[in-house]
Structures are given as C-alpha cells and as structure tokens.
Design an enzyme around this catalytic site. Structure first.
Site, PDB file in Angstrom:
ATOM      1  CG  HIS A  22      -1.703   1.380   1.611  1.00 21.64           C
ATOM      2  ND1 HIS A  22      -2.839   1.253   1.491  1.00 21.64           N
ATOM      3  CD2 HIS A  22      -1.349   2.439   1.917  1.00 21.64           C
ATOM      4  CE1 HIS A  22      -3.590   2.546   1.619  1.00 21.64           C
ATOM      5  NE2 HIS A  22      -2.655   3.254   1.736  1.00 21.64           N
ATOM      6  CD  GLU A  23       2.036   3.493   3.690  1.00 20.48           C
ATOM      7  OE1 GLU A  23       2.056   4.893   3.229  1.00 20.48           O
ATOM      8  OE2 GLU A  23       0.791   3.551   4.015  1.00 20.48           O
ATOM      9  CG  HIS A  26       0.589   6.052  -0.953  1.00 23.17           C
ATOM     10  ND1 HIS A  26      -0.557   6.674  -1.226  1.00 23.17           N
ATOM     11  CD2 HIS A  26       0.335   5.711   0.420  1.00 23.17           C
ATOM     12  CE1 HIS A  26      -1.475   6.217  -0.733  1.00 23.17           C
ATOM     13  NE2 HIS A  26      -1.350   5.657   0.440  1.00 23.17           N
TER      14      HIS A  26
END
Length: 405
Positions: A22-23, A26
C-alpha cells in the site's frame, strides 16, 4: 496446533505485505510525478536497518505492523527545506495528488484481484450465485428419516413408494409448477410439495414441451434442519446440485474474476453501511453474549480465522479471507474522513472546487487548506477509530468468531 500457528503467522504476514505494498503504491506514483519521497519504511518503532538509494531512505522497523511513506509537503503544514519546496506534494496538480493518494487503495484492489485470479485457475472461486432451477437430476423413493444417519443413508427400503418415478418424471425434467403454483426455484418446489398430500398436479418442461403429471405425494416423518421431526410430503426426486466452486482456465479466469470482484465490492460497501449498527453486538459479545459471525473483526480475529482455515485444510477460505480483507481495507481507506487517504483526497478536491468558484467571481485562488482547523475533527475520528479497534480486538480475544467446517 502447529498448523494453526503457521496459518496465523502466514495470514498476519499476508496483511503486513499488503500494507507495505500500500505504502509502496504511494511511493512509486509520487516518484513518477517528480515528488520528493524522503523515506519508505516497513513497520514501526525502532529501526532494524536502513539504507539510502538516491534521495530516499529505505528501511525496516521492529514492529512489522504496516509502514509509512514520507512524501515532502503532503500538506502545506509540513516543513520542507528550500531544496524540497519546488517538489512539495501540495504544489502539484489536483489530479496528480489524487492519483498518489488513491494508489494505496488501488494496490489493495490489485492484490485482491490477483489472489482471486490465482484461486480461479487453481482451487476455484466460491459459487456465490448457484443456480436453483428445479431441474430433476434423479428419482428415488419417499422414505422416513428421523435421524441424521438415516438422512445420510440413500438406500431405499423394500416397498418404499417412488412417487416421482411412478408418475413418469425423468432426469432432466424442469418442474414448472406444483399444485397450480409456479415454482421458479427448487426451494419453491420443496415448500409446496412438503405441504401437499395425495395426488398432486405437477407440470414439467421436457425439451420443447410442457408435460402434465400427477404425483401421489405420501406423508413421511423427516428430520428437519432445525433438529425437529415432522411429517412432510415427499415425492422422491433430487435436483441438479450446483457446483460449490467454479473453476476457470487462464483466459476465462480474467472475466470470471472480474465478475466475482464486482460482487465483492458490492458486499464490501454493504458491510461498511452496516458497520455502525453492528458495534453494539461486538460489545455484547465481549460481556458474554453469543458472537454474531457478521460482526466486524480486527486483524487479530482475521488472523485467528486464517489459522483455523489452515488447521482444517481449508486453504480456499484462507485466501478468500485475505482477498476480502484487502478489498475492505482499500474501500475503507477511501472514505472521506481524515486521517484516511480519502480524507486527504476530499480536502484536495475541496480546494479545487473552491478555487474554481473563486475564479468565477474574479477572485484569486484561496491557497492550501489550513489543516490545523481540521485537527479537532481528525482527533475525534482517531479516538473513535481507536476505540472501535480496541473493541474488536478485545472481542476477538475473549469471544472470537470460529470457523465452522
């Protein structure tokens, strides 16, 4: 016990990998647009190790629960150096910031899809919409069965009546109506037949023709699903049992998984809508009430269920739960609430719409939103979220949801 522990560890590891990716979503999109990414770490707490590659520091921390991606200037309140200022995230166009903030949830969606696709071409996807058409698979006898053992024994005793077969019903016939009532599903057929007695008119579709039959329905003693024994009508016929799982090849697996994913998104949205009203049931479970399997679970509870699935050899449940959790986290994270990514997206688009309206009135852009004015609301939401997390974790420890095989 060892299999259970392995399952818990594997599921927890799967969640950690999901959050780390998820990170990473980003980070990758931020770098692609030219934003300054200072750090990307997996976990929290003290640093185990780190290294610098280019302008970004990568590392691992001791508590492997999540991670973070530090993008310079994510809001106008973030302190940036003179060198970082031109590449601060808040300076970039609205659509670029939106893409970066959506990337985490999109990563969860991709992970969930990949897990489901691999299931589709290997172990199969659960058949969540099984066909219930009343198509006859076989005919047998109408016999009494007052115990579970008798229900499981399919042998017909001597002299037992065969109503459906005697009436001329054949395998492949589709029951259209019973006693004048239309029966679009097998459940409808059972409901009418069980209330019937003696000669009963049944119409079946056989090929291109509709064939009227008269079935002499006897009344027999049967053990019902609620554990009681009652007298019901029985015609001695079984429907075609739909497959429990749907299997696909590599090519068909893509549309099959897409369709299944759409259903899961719909169910995830429904769970989010029902989430607040299920919290009282969680509190009740903590104080000894029966745990409703539809109540929310924490990462602890999901990991325990994953461990049970591995212990019982139900790998399809393990992977299905992992995919479901990814979809839930992805959708939940897009809710327009701070400090979730969806809250930041809402602020970004508020700025965009506000500046557009100001431009129509001949006024200059209003500048970045002052996040200090939103801090009180953010803290309230953080406290509420923390409280719900504490409740679900407690319930998953003292009164967990268990897997029924």
């Amino acid at each position: 016990m060892l299999a259970y522990i392995i399952g818990v560890v594997l599921f927890a590891l799967g969640i950690c990998i999901s959050v780390a990716l998820h990170e990473a979503g980003h980070m990758v999109t931020a770098k692609a647009f030219g934003m300054k990414v200072r750090r990307y770490f997996i976990g929290f707490g003290p640093t185990v190790f780190s290294f610098r590659r280019g302008e970004t520091e990568y590392g691992l921390k001791w508590i492997p629960l999540g991670g973070f991606c530090d993008i310079a200037g994510m809001t106008a309140l973030d302190e940036v150096t003179e060198e970082e200022a031109p590449r601060a995230m808040w300076r970039f166009k609205t659509w670029k910031r939106t893409v970066v903030m959506c990337a985490g949830s999109v990563t969860h969606f991709i992970l969930g899809f990949v897990v489901l696709y691999l299931m589709a071409i290997t172990m199969g996807l659960p058949n969540i919409h099984p066909s219930t058409d009343p198509v006859i698979d076989s005919t047998s006898c109408a016999r009494a069965a007052t115990t579970q053992q008798q229900l499981e024994d399919t042998a017909c005793p001597a002299g037992a009546p065969t109503p459906a077969k005697s009436a001329g019903m054949l395998a492949g016939d589709k029951i259209v109506s019973v006693a004048g009532q239309e029966t679009p599903t097998w459940q409808d057929v059972l409901k009418v037949v069980q209330d019937s007695s003696g000669p009963t008119a049944i119409v079946v579709q056989r090929g291109e023709s509709r064939v009227p039959l008269t079935v002499d329905v006897p009344r027999v003693q049967r053990l019902t699903t609620d554990g009681t024994v009652r007298e019901v009508g029985m015609m001695g016929a079984a429907t075609v049992v739909p497959p429990q799982y749907l299997h696909y090849n590599g090519l068909d697996g893509v549309p099959g998984t897409l369709s299944f994913t759409g259903t899961m998104f719909s169910e995830t949205a429904q769970r989010l809508v029902e989430f607040p009203k299920r919290i009282p049931a969680v509190v009740d479970a903590i104080f000894g009430g029966e745990r409703d399997p539809n109540t929310p679970v924490s990462v602890v509870g999901a990991s325990r269920i994953g461990g049970e699935a591995v212990e019982k050899g139900l790998w399809i449940v393990f992977f299905f739960l992992l995919a479901s959790l990814n979809f839930f986290i992805g959708v939940f994270n897009l809710l327009p609430l701070l400090p979730l990514d969806g809250g930041h997206i809402a602020v970004v688009w508020y700025e965009r719409v506000r500046d557009w309206l100001r431009k129509l009135r001949g006024k200059p852009a209003g500048g970045p939103v002052d996040y200090t004015k939103l801090s009180a609301v953010t803290m309230v939401l953080v406290v509420i979220g923390g409280g719900i997390t504490l409740l679900t974790v407690t319930a998953d420890i003292v009164n967990p949801i268990t897997l029924q095989q």
